[in-house]
Design a protein around this motif. Sequence first.
Motif, mmCIF file in Angstrom:
data_model
loop_
_atom_site.group_PDB
_atom_site.id
_atom_site.type_symbol
_atom_site.label_atom_id
_atom_site.label_comp_id
_atom_site.label_asym_id
_atom_site.label_seq_id
_atom_site.Cartn_x
_atom_site.Cartn_y
_atom_site.Cartn_z
ATOM 1 N N GLY A 234 0.801 -1.225 0.000
ATOM 2 C CA GLY A 234 0.000 0.000 0.000
ATOM 3 C C GLY A 234 0.827 1.265 0.000
ATOM 4 O O GLY A 234 1.943 1.319 -0.489
ATOM 5 N N SER A 235 0.247 2.315 0.550
ATOM 6 C CA SER A 235 0.862 3.630 0.510
ATOM 7 C C SER A 235 1.872 3.784 1.638
ATOM 8 O O SER A 235 2.007 2.931 2.504
ATOM 9 C CB SER A 235 -0.216 4.698 0.637
ATOM 10 O OG SER A 235 -0.936 4.494 1.820
ATOM 11 N N TYR A 383 -1.977 6.651 -6.497
ATOM 12 C CA TYR A 383 -2.638 5.992 -5.369
ATOM 13 C C TYR A 383 -1.832 6.119 -4.087
ATOM 14 O O TYR A 383 -2.379 6.453 -3.025
ATOM 15 C CB TYR A 383 -2.874 4.500 -5.652
ATOM 16 C CG TYR A 383 -3.400 3.784 -4.425
ATOM 17 C CD1 TYR A 383 -4.748 3.874 -4.088
ATOM 18 C CD2 TYR A 383 -2.545 3.101 -3.562
ATOM 19 C CE1 TYR A 383 -5.236 3.286 -2.935
ATOM 20 C CE2 TYR A 383 -3.016 2.512 -2.412
ATOM 21 C CZ TYR A 383 -4.368 2.603 -2.100
ATOM 22 O OH TYR A 383 -4.837 2.032 -0.960
ATOM 23 N N GLU A 384 -0.526 5.841 -4.153
ATOM 24 C CA GLU A 384 0.301 5.810 -2.948
ATOM 25 C C GLU A 384 0.301 7.142 -2.209
ATOM 26 O O GLU A 384 0.525 7.178 -1.002
ATOM 27 C CB GLU A 384 1.740 5.411 -3.311
ATOM 28 C CG GLU A 384 1.923 3.959 -3.688
ATOM 29 C CD GLU A 384 1.514 3.663 -5.129
ATOM 30 O OE1 GLU A 384 1.086 4.620 -5.835
ATOM 31 O OE2 GLU A 384 1.593 2.502 -5.542
ATOM 32 N N ALA A 385 0.063 8.216 -2.931
ATOM 33 C CA ALA A 385 0.099 9.546 -2.308
ATOM 34 C C ALA A 385 -1.274 10.210 -2.285
ATOM 35 O O ALA A 385 -1.379 11.384 -1.919
ATOM 36 C CB ALA A 385 1.085 10.441 -3.054
ATOM 37 N N LEU A 446 -6.958 6.126 -13.805
ATOM 38 C CA LEU A 446 -6.035 6.751 -12.866
ATOM 39 C C LEU A 446 -4.608 6.292 -13.124
ATOM 40 O O LEU A 446 -3.653 7.057 -12.927
ATOM 41 C CB LEU A 446 -6.451 6.413 -11.424
ATOM 42 C CG LEU A 446 -7.816 6.962 -10.988
ATOM 43 C CD1 LEU A 446 -8.152 6.492 -9.585
ATOM 44 C CD2 LEU A 446 -7.850 8.479 -11.069
ATOM 45 N N GLU A 447 -4.460 5.057 -13.574
ATOM 46 C CA GLU A 447 -3.128 4.532 -13.859
ATOM 47 C C GLU A 447 -2.547 5.132 -15.141
ATOM 48 O O GLU A 447 -1.338 5.362 -15.241
ATOM 49 C CB GLU A 447 -3.171 3.006 -13.950
ATOM 50 C CG GLU A 447 -3.391 2.309 -12.606
ATOM 51 C CD GLU A 447 -4.804 2.507 -12.041
ATOM 52 O OE1 GLU A 447 -4.941 2.600 -10.803
ATOM 53 O OE2 GLU A 447 -5.770 2.585 -12.843
ATOM 54 N N GLU A 448 -3.393 5.395 -16.143
ATOM 55 C CA GLU A 448 -2.921 6.048 -17.367
ATOM 56 C C GLU A 448 -2.492 7.488 -17.099
ATOM 57 O O GLU A 448 -1.564 8.008 -17.743
ATOM 58 C CB GLU A 448 -4.011 6.014 -18.435
ATOM 59 C CG GLU A 448 -4.217 4.641 -19.054
ATOM 60 C CD GLU A 448 -5.440 4.581 -19.951
ATOM 61 O OE1 GLU A 448 -5.404 3.797 -20.911
ATOM 62 O OE2 GLU A 448 -6.416 5.293 -19.689
ATOM 63 N N ILE A 449 -3.146 8.148 -16.162
ATOM 64 C CA ILE A 449 -2.754 9.509 -15.796
ATOM 65 C C ILE A 449 -1.336 9.519 -15.230
ATOM 66 O O ILE A 449 -0.574 10.475 -15.441
ATOM 67 C CB ILE A 449 -3.767 10.108 -14.798
ATOM 68 C CG1 ILE A 449 -5.123 10.307 -15.484
ATOM 69 C CG2 ILE A 449 -3.265 11.434 -14.229
ATOM 70 C CD1 ILE A 449 -6.249 10.697 -14.554
#
Length: 477
Positions: A234-235, A383-385, A446-449
């Motif tokens: 995770g983060s 995601y992590e941040a 979100l991953e493509e961003i």
Amino acid sequence: MYWIVLVVSFCSGDNGFDGTVMSSINSMKQYQHYFGMSSSGAKTGIVFGIFTIGSLCGVIPSAILPDKFGRRFTMFFGNAVLIVGALITGTAKTKGAFIGGRFLTGLGSATANAGAKSYLGEITPPQTRGLFLGFQNSFYYVGQLVATGMAVSTGRWSSEWSWRLPLFVQMVPALLNAVFVFFLPESPRWLHSRGKQEQARQILANLHSSTGDAKSPLVELEIEEIEEKIAIDGSDKRWWDFRSLFRTAADRYRAGMVILMGSFGQLSGNGMVTYFLPVLLKNAGILDQNKQLTLTFVNSVTSWIGALTGSAVVDRVGRRRILLISTSGLVVILAIVSGLLSTNDGNAARANAGISFIYLFMVVFSFGWTPMQGVYATECLAYEARAKGLAFYNLVAQASSCINTFGLPVALQKLGWKVYVIFLVWDVFEVVIVYIFAVETKGLTLEEIDEVFNQPNPRKYSVEHRFKFKANKNLPV
């Protein structure tokens, strides 16, 4: 999905009600006489500003709770704190108790809203994410409508319940979210980061696939992207360490977008209208309390219409374009308002025209900035941040809001119409910065961003490449 969006949107309704209820109460003679206050000045600035201070303190739980306990719990916790604050404020007999309750409502509202944005950004499909996040943030005006509409009625009462009752009613959206939030599925990205991959897969299938098939090509692609970008551990668990937001060039560019949204979203002149419309009306020659409250309610209606319209088109128009169109419109409107209200000569036609353009100002602001405040920072953060990033967004937004809540009462008292000119110059600066730096994120997962921000010039790359959501275009759902 619609039920999920509605329940989550109650958090934005919290924010709208709590942030607006004081604007109406502040114009009531009953409230002013009870606490020995005036409609503007330093004391009024403290009452408004303590809500902002509470929101600033919400950075701490907003950075800890979403990653540690999940997005749903964060919403629940924030709304529980808000309910306590509303009870204290509504029953306050002293100014100290009133201010203490306002602090807690600010803390709770900011925490719940941070959890709501993380949650909705991670659970909605990319092709409708702008619509749903925009609607969630536009629900601010539902809270505002209830607050200002109620004040129109209760403002006619002579007793202290004229201002106490609206303070109690601010608990309603918080209570609705707290009751229903655990009936919603958890964020699939948070579940995946906790090692619950199958549960995350099934939630994506239920919400993103028309067949509900956990093995569909669309779900498989989303899971692959999530696995590539999100580590199982995770983060970053060090909630106090915000260096992850600034470590690489891509991280710093993301943080720049967060700062852009957090500051510009508060300092475009909207805070002046949201918090102090009755004062602006008074400065324009409208002195009747009931008329001031009624016009404040009308402003809430027209602003909500603008916000819903912007939410409906943001996935088609694009993020950059809607910001540029709306901010340029604000510059033009402020120039007109400055000209119309620069002379208080008792001319009713001039005053009415100036007030009309103030309403138009909020419609245009709500069209562009209200949906984007819900969408853009959430999309830009990895995601992590994301939890820390949205906490940082709240820090920037509330620090900027301090200028409105502490500075504007004095500025309006000392400068009058010249305040419009100050915001006019600032909004010109905003147009330039948005044009040079804002990244287009329309239609991307979100991953493509993440890939866009890893480019040497993210803004140029995003504008030059016409992205399509590849799963929606090429794969069956």
